[in-house]
Motif scaffolding. Sequence first.
Motif, PDB file in Angstrom:
ATOM      1  N   UNK A 281       1.505  48.806   8.943  1.00  0.00           N
ATOM      2  CA  UNK A 281       0.331  48.398   8.342  1.00  0.00           C
ATOM      3  C   UNK A 281       0.554  47.085   7.813  1.00  0.00           C
ATOM      4  N   UNK A 282      -0.663  46.130   8.134  1.00  0.00           N
ATOM      5  CA  UNK A 282      -0.706  44.825   7.763  1.00  0.00           C
ATOM      6  C   UNK A 282      -1.320  44.858   6.226  1.00  0.00           C
ATOM      7  N   UNK A 283      -0.463  44.063   5.436  1.00  0.00           N
ATOM      8  CA  UNK A 283      -1.073  43.889   3.900  1.00  0.00           C
ATOM      9  C   UNK A 283      -1.222  42.592   3.760  1.00  0.00           C
ATOM     10  N   UNK A 284      -2.621  42.042   3.418  1.00  0.00           N
ATOM     11  CA  UNK A 284      -2.772  40.730   3.142  1.00  0.00           C
ATOM     12  C   UNK A 284      -3.091  40.428   1.487  1.00  0.00           C
ATOM     13  N   UNK A 285      -2.613  39.360   1.163  1.00  0.00           N
ATOM     14  CA  UNK A 285      -2.790  38.769  -0.194  1.00  0.00           C
ATOM     15  C   UNK A 285      -4.335  38.575  -0.510  1.00  0.00           C
ATOM     16  N   UNK A 286      -4.515  38.313  -1.783  1.00  0.00           N
ATOM     17  CA  UNK A 286      -5.999  37.936  -2.194  1.00  0.00           C
ATOM     18  C   UNK A 286      -6.262  36.624  -1.496  1.00  0.00           C
ATOM     19  N   UNK A 287      -5.131  35.697  -1.441  1.00  0.00           N
ATOM     20  CA  UNK A 287      -5.561  34.382  -1.065  1.00  0.00           C
ATOM     21  C   UNK A 287      -5.880  34.186   0.544  1.00  0.00           C
ATOM     22  N   UNK A 288      -5.616  35.369   1.311  1.00  0.00           N
ATOM     23  CA  UNK A 288      -6.136  35.377   2.729  1.00  0.00           C
ATOM     24  C   UNK A 288      -7.667  35.326   2.686  1.00  0.00           C
ATOM     25  N   UNK A 289      -8.570  35.919   1.496  1.00  0.00           N
ATOM     26  CA  UNK A 289      -9.772  35.693   1.642  1.00  0.00           C
ATOM     27  C   UNK A 289     -10.385  34.235   1.862  1.00  0.00           C
ATOM     28  N   UNK A 290      -9.766  33.286   1.084  1.00  0.00           N
ATOM     29  CA  UNK A 290     -10.015  31.997   1.298  1.00  0.00           C
ATOM     30  C   UNK A 290      -9.426  31.394   2.408  1.00  0.00           C
ATOM     31  N   UNK A 291      -8.454  31.566   2.774  1.00  0.00           N
ATOM     32  CA  UNK A 291      -7.532  31.225   4.048  1.00  0.00           C
ATOM     33  C   UNK A 291      -8.584  31.425   5.161  1.00  0.00           C
ATOM     34  N   UNK A 292      -9.201  32.803   5.326  1.00  0.00           N
ATOM     35  CA  UNK A 292      -9.874  33.009   6.452  1.00  0.00           C
ATOM     36  C   UNK A 292     -10.984  31.989   6.504  1.00  0.00           C
ATOM     37  N   UNK A 293     -11.658  31.812   5.094  1.00  0.00           N
ATOM     38  CA  UNK A 293     -12.816  30.982   5.115  1.00  0.00           C
ATOM     39  C   UNK A 293     -12.557  29.534   5.542  1.00  0.00           C
ATOM     40  N   UNK A 294     -11.395  29.100   5.081  1.00  0.00           N
ATOM     41  CA  UNK A 294     -10.776  27.774   5.618  1.00  0.00           C
ATOM     42  C   UNK A 294     -10.665  27.961   7.134  1.00  0.00           C
ATOM     43  N   UNK A 295     -10.151  28.606   7.540  1.00  0.00           N
ATOM     44  CA  UNK A 295     -10.036  28.654   9.178  1.00  0.00           C
ATOM     45  C   UNK A 295     -11.228  28.683   9.875  1.00  0.00           C
ATOM     46  N   UNK A 296     -12.302  29.680   9.476  1.00  0.00           N
ATOM     47  CA  UNK A 296     -13.555  29.737  10.150  1.00  0.00           C
ATOM     48  C   UNK A 296     -14.306  28.188  10.170  1.00  0.00           C
ATOM     49  N   UNK A 297     -14.067  27.704   8.830  1.00  0.00           N
ATOM     50  CA  UNK A 297     -14.636  26.217   8.336  1.00  0.00           C
ATOM     51  C   UNK A 297     -14.025  25.403   9.460  1.00  0.00           C
TER      52      UNK A 297
END
Length: 124
Positions: free
Chosen positions: A35-51
């Motif tokens: 299973x993939x396990x994401x750190x809390x920082x991934x939330x912000x990173x996905x936001x950056x990617x989307x932006x």
Amino acid sequence: MRIKELSERVGVSTRLLRYYEEQGLLAPRREENGYRCYEEAAVERVGQIRGLLGAGLTTEIIREVLPCLAAAACSQYDDPDFVRRIAAERDRLRERVTVLTRNLNALDDYLSAVSRGASSADAA
């Protein structure tokens, strides 16, 4: 957090998160069961990617820029070709912002005019 939780928190599909991983934009760790396990920082990173995607950058450029966005200083990214490409992307984005701002102002002007017209008609 697992991929489903990240998906729900950032509002994108798990398929899109897996695509970001394939493109080298996200790097979750894998648990023993795979299973993939994401750190809390991934939330912000996905936001950056989307932006950045929304601004028109390619995943290739985003993959190169993300480390700079996360680091306080990007002195390790002083390759002239990289700097030139990022400067060109910045200039292209600046032009898009100018065009979008002009369009936004035109829409605001239109809505103000319509609103004034509706107010005048109501008063009559």
